[in-house]
Design an enzyme around this catalytic site. Structure first.
Site, short mmCIF file in Angstrom:
data_model
loop_
_atom_site.label_atom_id
_atom_site.label_comp_id
_atom_site.label_asym_id
_atom_site.label_seq_id
_atom_site.Cartn_x
_atom_site.Cartn_y
_atom_site.Cartn_z
N THR A 186 0.87 -1.18 0.00
CA THR A 186 0.00 0.00 0.00
C THR A 186 0.90 1.22 0.00
OG1 THR A 186 -0.09 0.18 2.38
CG2 THR A 186 -1.77 -1.16 1.36
N GLU A 329 -5.45 -4.21 1.29
CA GLU A 329 -5.51 -5.21 2.37
C GLU A 329 -6.74 -6.12 2.26
OE1 GLU A 329 -4.92 -2.04 2.57
OE2 GLU A 329 -3.56 -1.48 4.19
N LYS A 440 -11.80 17.99 12.09
CA LYS A 440 -12.21 17.98 13.50
C LYS A 440 -12.48 19.42 13.95
CE LYS A 440 -11.03 15.83 17.84
NZ LYS A 440 -9.98 15.39 18.72
N TRP A 445 -16.89 15.92 14.32
CA TRP A 445 -16.32 15.54 13.02
C TRP A 445 -17.15 16.07 11.87
CZ3 TRP A 445 -11.65 13.93 13.68
CH2 TRP A 445 -11.30 13.18 14.80
P1 ADP Z 1 -3.94 3.70 -0.50
O1 ADP Z 1 -3.93 3.74 1.00
O2 ADP Z 1 -2.63 3.67 -1.13
O3 ADP Z 1 -4.93 4.65 -1.12
P2 ADP Z 1 -5.69 1.53 -1.26
O4 ADP Z 1 -5.79 1.65 -2.72
O5 ADP Z 1 -5.64 0.22 -0.66
O6 ADP Z 1 -4.42 2.24 -0.80
O7 ADP Z 1 -6.82 2.43 -0.65
C1 ADP Z 1 -7.83 1.98 0.17
C2 ADP Z 1 -8.66 3.13 0.62
O8 ADP Z 1 -9.26 3.80 -0.48
C3 ADP Z 1 -9.81 2.76 1.50
O9 ADP Z 1 -9.41 2.56 2.82
C4 ADP Z 1 -10.73 3.95 1.34
O10 ADP Z 1 -10.35 5.02 2.18
C5 ADP Z 1 -10.50 4.36 -0.08
N1 ADP Z 1 -11.57 3.82 -0.94
C6 ADP Z 1 -11.57 2.71 -1.67
N2 ADP Z 1 -12.75 2.56 -2.31
C7 ADP Z 1 -13.53 3.61 -1.98
C8 ADP Z 1 -14.85 4.02 -2.28
N3 ADP Z 1 -15.64 3.34 -3.12
N4 ADP Z 1 -15.30 5.14 -1.70
C9 ADP Z 1 -14.55 5.86 -0.86
N5 ADP Z 1 -13.28 5.53 -0.53
C10 ADP Z 1 -12.78 4.41 -1.08
#
Ligand code: ADP
Length: 541
Positions: A186, A329, A440, A445
C-alpha cells in the site's frame, strides 16, 4: 459430525488450467503503440514457458518476482507463471517516488524484475540501489525500431521474448493453498509502505467473489478492460476472475490517455471496464454523442464515486457507474453498491444516492462499525458512525514482516480499515471519510467526503477536495479547494450559497480556494496530504 468432502487446494494453477482447457479461443488484447492480440490458448503456452524462464534464471523456489509494467498480456503471463511455479508475484507501483520503489523492492527482496521497455527510463536509475536483484527482464512494448531508452550492456539484462523462445514449458502444481501467491504494497499515507501478502486460497476465493453478480459479476460472454493498474491491488481481481470465467481481456498497455481508453472501448467492444473515479472524470468530456452499446458495467472505487459523475455516465451512456469499496488489504473488493430489488421503483435521484454508497459486503465478507479505538459495536441505523472493520477469507490478517510493529487486526480478529462509516439496516456501508481526512471542528467531526460529493454536483465545479486547516478557536475548520470547469466562472460566495441549504451550518467551509488541479496520488486519488502541506499555514480568522 464432520463433513466428508475432499480437502481440495484452492490454487491459481486451477484457474490457469480452466482458461487453457475451456477457453482457448477467448482473447487477450493489449493496446498502445505496439498492439498485440493472442488467444488464451497462446497465452497459456507462453505462460508455461515463462515458468521455465524463472527456473532458467535460477529464481529461488518462493522467490519474489517483481513487475514494473503497464497492464498487458505479458503482465498477465507473469500473474500466473510466478505463483503457479511457487514464486511470489510482486507488482511494483511505477508511479511511486524512486525512494519508495527502492524501499519496497528491497523490503520484498525481489530477485528479478520484469520491466516494460517504455518504463526503462524510470527503472534504470534505481538499479544500483537494489542489492538483491539478480536479473532484469525487458518486455518490449514499443514498435520495432521505435526510439527508447537503450537496454544496458549488462549480463543481468535479458530480453523477454528471447528468454521465452529458448525456454521449455513446465507443469504447474501448487500443493498448499496457503502458500503466498502475490504481494502488493500500500502506498502508505503514513510511515513506510506496507506489504500485503495474498495466498493462493485468498486470491482464488476473491476471484469467485468478484465473479458473483452481487460484486462485479462477469462471465464468458464479457470482454473486460481493467484500466485500474495491475500494480494497484491486483487490478481489482479482474486479471484472475476473467481467465476463471473465460472472459476476454483488453489491456490499455502504456496508453492510458482518455482518447486511448475510448478507442479501445469502441474498437474492442468492451462490455465491462473498471478504474478509479479520475479515469472516468477524464473520459467524460469525450462522451458527447458517443455510443457504447456493448458496455454494460463500469465498476469504480479506490475513492468515493461522486453521484454527479455516476449520473453523468447514466445520462450520456445509459449506464451509471457501479461503486465498489476495498483496500489493498482486502484483495481488494469487499463491498459493492447495486440498487437492490426493494428499491427498484425509486426515482432515479434516489437511486443515485444509493449508488453513491459503498454498498453491501460480498459473500464471505463481514463488516462492522465500532467506536474508535475499541471493539464496541455501533448500531446499523445509517446514523451512528465509527471505524469500519472487516473480516473474511480474503482480508489480510497482518502485514509482511509483522515484527515491524504495525498492528492491522483487533484482538478479536477483525481488520481495522482506518475508514469511518455508517451502515444501514440492510448492511449497506456509507463511507463518511478516512480517519485521517475527517475535519475535526470543536471536537465534532465533519465529513470531507460528503462535502466534496455535494460540491462536485455544482455545474461549475470540475473537482473539489475539502481539507481541515488550523483554526484558533475550533481547532480545525474545512477549507474547500475547487477546480472550476473550463470556461466557467464562479465566486466563493456562490459556492457557499449553493452548499448552505444542503448541510448543517457548522459544516459550511470557512473558505473556498480556487486551484488549478487537485494533486493526485500514485494511483490517481486526491492527495489530501499534498493539499494539507500546501495550505498548512492557511490563515483563518
Ligand atoms: P492507499 O492507501 O494507497 O490509497 P488503497 O488503494 O488500498 O491504498 O486504498 C484503500 C482506501 O481507499 C480505503 O481505505 C478507502 O479510504 C478508499 N476507498 C476505496 N474505495 C472507496 C470508495 N468506493 N469510496 C470511498 N473511498 C474508497
Amino acid at each position: 459430525m464432520k463433513g466428508l468432502m475432499q480437502d481440495y487446494q484452492l490454487s491459481l494453477d486451477n484457474i490457469f488450467r480452466r482458461a487453457e482447457q475451456f477457453y482457448p479461443d477467448r482473447t487477450v488484447h493489449t493496446g498502445g503503440p505496439a498492439p498485440i492480440t493472442m488467444t488464451y490458448g497462446e497465452w497459456a503456452a507462453r505462460t508455461r514457458r515463462l515458468g521455465g524462464v524463472l527456473d532458467t534464471l535460477g529464481i529461488t523456489s518462493d522467490g519474489r518476482v517483481g513487475t514494473f509494467a503497464w497492464n498487458s498480456g505479458r503482465h498477465l503471463e507473469l500473474y500466473f507463471a510466478a505463483p503457479c511455479t511457487g514464486r511470489v508475484l510482486h507488482t511494483l507501483n511505477i508511479r511511486l517516488f524512486p525512494d519508495q520503489i527502492v524501499y519496497i523492492a528491497n523490503h520484498a527482496e525481489d530477485e528479478v524484475v520484469f520491466v516494460d521497455r517504455s518504463l526503462l527510463g524510470l527503472f534504470l536509475p534505481l538499479l544500483d540501489r537494489l542489492p538483491v536483484l539478480k536479473h532484469v527482464v525487458v518486455m518490449d512494448d514499443l514498435p520495432p525500431g521505435a526510439p527508447g531508452v537503450e537496454v544496458p550492456n549488462d549480463p543481468r539484462f535479458h530480453d523477454y521474448e528471447e528468454l521465452l523462445a529458448a525456454a521449455e514449458p513446465v507443469e504447474f502444481h501448487v500443493a498448499d493453498e496457503n502458500q503466498a501467491a502475490a504481494m502488493c504494497y500500500t502506498s502508505g499515507t503514513t510511515g513506510n509502505p506496507k506489504g500485503v501478502v495474498y495466498s493462493h486460497r485468498s486470491t482464488w476465493l476473491h476471484s469467485i467473489g468478484v465473479l458473483t453478480n452481487s460484486a462485479i459479476g462477469l462471465a464468458e460472454t464479457d470482454t473486460v478492460m481493467p484500466v485500474v493498474p495491475m500494480f494497484h491491488a491486483n487490478a481489482w481481481g479482474l486479471a484472475h476472475a476473467s481467465p476463471m470465467a473465460g472472459a476476454s481481456l483488453v489491456f490499455p498497455g502504456p496508453d492510458m490517455s482518455p482518447q486511448g481508453i475510448l478507442k479501445l472501448l469502441q474498437e474492442q467492444e468492451v462490455t465491462l471496464t473498471a478504474g478509479v473515479p479520475t479515469i472516468w472524470q477524464g473520459l467524460l468530456p469525450l462522451l458527447d454523442g458517443v455510443e457504447l452499446p456493448k458496455l454494460r458495467r463500469i465498476p469504480c472505487g479506490g475513492s468515493a464515486v461522486p453521484a454527479a459523475l455516476s449520473e453523468a455516465f447514466r445520462e450520456k451512456l445509459g449506464k451509471p457507474i457501479l461503486q465498489a469499496w476495498g483496500m489493498t488489504e482486502t484483495s481488494p473488493v469487499a463491498t459493492a453498491a447495486h440498487v437492490p430489488p426493494r428499491h427498484a421503483d425509486l426515482p432515479e435521484e434516489e437511486k443515485a444516492k444509493l449508488r453513491a454508497r459503498q454498498g453491501v459486503p460480498l459473500p464471505g465478507v463481514e463488516v462492522r462499525i465500532v467506536e474508535p479505538g475499541s471493539i464496541t459495536e455501533l448500531p446499523w441505523d445509517d446514523e451512528a458512525t465509527g471505524e469500519l472493520q472487516v473480516r473474511g477469507p480474503w482480508i489480510a490478517a497482518e502485514y509482511y514482516r509483522p515484527d515491524e510493529g504495525v498492528q492491522l487486526s483487533t484482538e478479536d480478529g477483525w481488520m481495522k480499515t482506518g475508514d469511518v462509516a455508517a451502515i444501514d439496516q440492510f448492511g449497506s456501508v456509507r463511507l463518511v471519510d478516512r480517519t485521517k481526512d475527517l475535519v475535526k471542528s470543536g471536537g465534532e467531526w465533519i465529513s470531507s467526503v460528503e462535502l466534496e460529493n455535494l460540491l462536485m454536483a455544482h455545474p461549475d465545479v470540475k473537482e473539489a477536495a475539502v481539507i481541515g486547516v488550523p483554526h484558533p478557536k475550533w481547532d480545525e475548520r474545512p477549507l474547500a479547494c475547487i477546480v472550476v470547469q473550463e470556461g466557467s466562472s464562479v465566486t466563493p460566495e456562490q459556492i457557499l450559497a449553493y452548499l448552505e441549504p444542503q448541510v448543517a451550518k457548522w459544516w459550511l467551509p470557512d473558505a473556498v480556494e480556487f486551484i488549478d488541479e487537485v494533486p493526485k496520488t500514485s494511483v490517481g486519488k486526491f492527495s489530501k496530504k499534498d493539499l494539507r502541506t500546501r495550505f498548512a499555514n492557511y490563515h483563518l480568522e
